[in-house]
Design an enzyme around this catalytic site. Sequence first.
Site, mmCIF file in Angstrom:
data_model
loop_
_atom_site.group_PDB
_atom_site.id
_atom_site.type_symbol
_atom_site.label_atom_id
_atom_site.label_comp_id
_atom_site.label_asym_id
_atom_site.label_seq_id
_atom_site.Cartn_x
_atom_site.Cartn_y
_atom_site.Cartn_z
ATOM 1 N N TYR A 136 0.754 -1.190 0.189
ATOM 2 C CA TYR A 136 0.079 0.191 -0.208
ATOM 3 C C TYR A 136 0.890 1.018 -0.166
ATOM 4 O O TYR A 136 1.977 1.241 0.677
ATOM 5 C CB TYR A 136 -1.068 0.119 1.177
ATOM 6 C CG TYR A 136 -2.332 -1.208 1.483
ATOM 7 C CD1 TYR A 136 -3.124 -1.247 0.364
ATOM 8 C CD2 TYR A 136 -2.098 -1.660 1.808
ATOM 9 C CE1 TYR A 136 -4.514 -1.671 1.009
ATOM 10 C CE2 TYR A 136 -3.384 -2.473 1.741
ATOM 11 C CZ TYR A 136 -4.250 -2.599 1.086
ATOM 12 O OH TYR A 136 -5.002 -3.458 1.119
ATOM 13 N N TYR A 178 -1.046 -9.907 1.030
ATOM 14 C CA TYR A 178 0.299 -9.391 1.840
ATOM 15 C C TYR A 178 0.250 -9.922 2.979
ATOM 16 O O TYR A 178 -0.688 -10.561 3.778
ATOM 17 C CB TYR A 178 0.080 -7.803 1.705
ATOM 18 C CG TYR A 178 -0.868 -7.314 1.650
ATOM 19 C CD1 TYR A 178 -1.109 -7.341 3.882
ATOM 20 C CD2 TYR A 178 -2.150 -6.819 0.775
ATOM 21 C CE1 TYR A 178 -2.383 -6.090 4.304
ATOM 22 C CE2 TYR A 178 -3.415 -6.241 1.823
ATOM 23 C CZ TYR A 178 -3.547 -6.205 3.680
ATOM 24 O OH TYR A 178 -4.713 -5.215 3.649
ATOM 25 N N ARG A 230 -3.237 -11.661 3.903
ATOM 26 C CA ARG A 230 -4.852 -11.432 3.222
ATOM 27 C C ARG A 230 -4.284 -12.212 1.794
ATOM 28 O O ARG A 230 -3.480 -11.680 1.083
ATOM 29 C CB ARG A 230 -4.167 -10.196 3.643
ATOM 30 C CG ARG A 230 -4.413 -8.899 4.780
ATOM 31 C CD ARG A 230 -5.797 -9.246 5.521
ATOM 32 N NE ARG A 230 -7.079 -9.758 4.687
ATOM 33 C CZ ARG A 230 -7.925 -9.226 4.579
ATOM 34 N NH1 ARG A 230 -7.947 -7.464 4.372
ATOM 35 N NH2 ARG A 230 -9.150 -9.179 3.810
ATOM 36 N N HIS A 232 -7.305 -8.159 -2.579
ATOM 37 C CA HIS A 232 -8.451 -7.970 -2.288
ATOM 38 C C HIS A 232 -9.063 -6.053 -2.850
ATOM 39 O O HIS A 232 -7.459 -5.595 -2.790
ATOM 40 C CB HIS A 232 -9.148 -8.204 -0.759
ATOM 41 C CG HIS A 232 -8.285 -7.407 0.011
ATOM 42 N ND1 HIS A 232 -7.425 -7.910 0.399
ATOM 43 C CD2 HIS A 232 -8.002 -6.344 1.302
ATOM 44 C CE1 HIS A 232 -6.657 -7.643 1.251
ATOM 45 N NE2 HIS A 232 -6.725 -5.732 1.461
ATOM 46 N N HIS A 235 -10.554 -2.757 -1.511
ATOM 47 C CA HIS A 235 -11.871 -2.468 -0.405
ATOM 48 C C HIS A 235 -12.747 -1.823 -1.091
ATOM 49 O O HIS A 235 -12.187 -1.305 -1.806
ATOM 50 C CB HIS A 235 -10.888 -1.662 0.594
ATOM 51 C CG HIS A 235 -9.805 -2.233 1.758
ATOM 52 N ND1 HIS A 235 -10.095 -2.777 2.928
ATOM 53 C CD2 HIS A 235 -8.379 -2.719 1.750
ATOM 54 C CE1 HIS A 235 -9.350 -3.574 3.895
ATOM 55 N NE2 HIS A 235 -8.706 -3.343 2.336
HETATM 56 FE FE LIG Z 1 -6.149 -4.632 2.798
#
Ligand SMILES: [Fe+2]
Lengths: 205, 251
Positions: B117, B156, B166, B169, B171
């Site tokens: 991110y 990640y 995770r 995905h 959001h």
């Molecule tokens: Fe996330």
Amino acid sequence: MAQPLDRLKESPSQTAGPYVHIGLTPNFCGIEGVYAEDLGASMVNDRTRGERITVHARIFDGTGTPLRDALVEIWQADAEGLYNSPTEMRGTSDPNFTGWGRKATDMESGECVFDTVKPGRVPFKDGRRMAPHITFWIVARGINIGLHTRMYFPEEEKANAEDPILTRIEHKARVSTLIAERADDGTYVFDIHLQGEKETVFFDI
Amino acid sequence: MGAERLPNHKLETGAFFQRDRAWHAPALTPGYKTSVLRSPQKALLSLDNSLSEINGPVFGHHVLGELDNDLIHNFARAGESAVGPRIVVYGRVLDERGKGVSGALLEFWQANAGGRYRHKKEGYLAALDPNFGGCGRTITDEEGNYAFRTIKPGPYPWPNGVNDWRPAHIHFSVFGHGFAQRLITQMYFEGDPLIWRCPIVNTIPDKAAVETLIATLDMQATIPMDACAYKFDIVLRGRRSSLFENRLEGN
Ligand SMILES: [Fe+2]
């Protein structure tokens, strides 16, 4: 067998996670040049009618530590008690007031600040008038489904005492968790507690 | 905002169906450790909607920029594009009655193709992509349809257990027509083996509920030699008809 109702189920909520800022307040977290400004950053302009107020909000976890990665949205009526919403049937709200604000809590202090106006009273279904209030919706890492609550005003003792929502709260000692405090400088301070003795009343609404 | 008329049909002003709290994750889910100190412990106060929740902010198309629904280009330098498998995500926003929700603002955010991110709190060692910001938004059309273009995010690792990952995905944040419909959720990708190992996915008690968050590869919508397509529908709370409900004159 009877006929099926053919209803769908609501999509299940998932946490907003620690990086909610990227999506909802990108300028706040340094992603500049994609959106001109973060949506919900300002609710008022020079021509907005009503009493200007400032609300400082913080959210505390079960240890009393403020959340520094939460995202808070507020939604409220204008000074006349009308919502800036296409489904508002009672009249036209102040076009210079959005009624909706969105802020990330500060990554150091955990505080978020809203510059808005004091809302007017809105009727309840049975015709009683609700006390002036601001809806709060809180999401963050560790919160699986957005938390919904309200802030009421400390100087509205009479209206609060007859408010149809506040009077529904069984444990009267908890009503005060929904009433902001007024600081010496006239601003409002609204502390939201996720757990513990001072746990805020949250709504399933 | 409200000055815009919703582009659809007749305006509906009824209250929303009660939320099925057993279908959603509970607040306290110890497998997702952060929830332990952030979950309310007292019972929620259950209330039918008032005008404060039946109404809600609605956003006009004027808030959108030309590249808002194109994460491949909206942060990239001129002439460049984000790295990763190019995909189109499309679907409908419906309510629990199966009606399309028009004018719904969708905002989305995601990691880059390496699972990283663009955020100062992010510590994963995967590389940043200088051409990828990770945010986008769009508004549904009259039937509730939406679409956007992006790159497929990577999975990640995250600090929960020592080796929790995770699944890939995206959001999603969704506004319907009333503030009671406000929803944030996540979209997963069909076939990802990490989905059923994820403590955040597993906060949702019902397997059938999780499956509604898994987007399906759609080869018919895929653009040949360009981008695979994934279909992801989102369902918001349904609205009661206000027929036969006692309402004050003028309300
Ligand atoms: Fe996330």
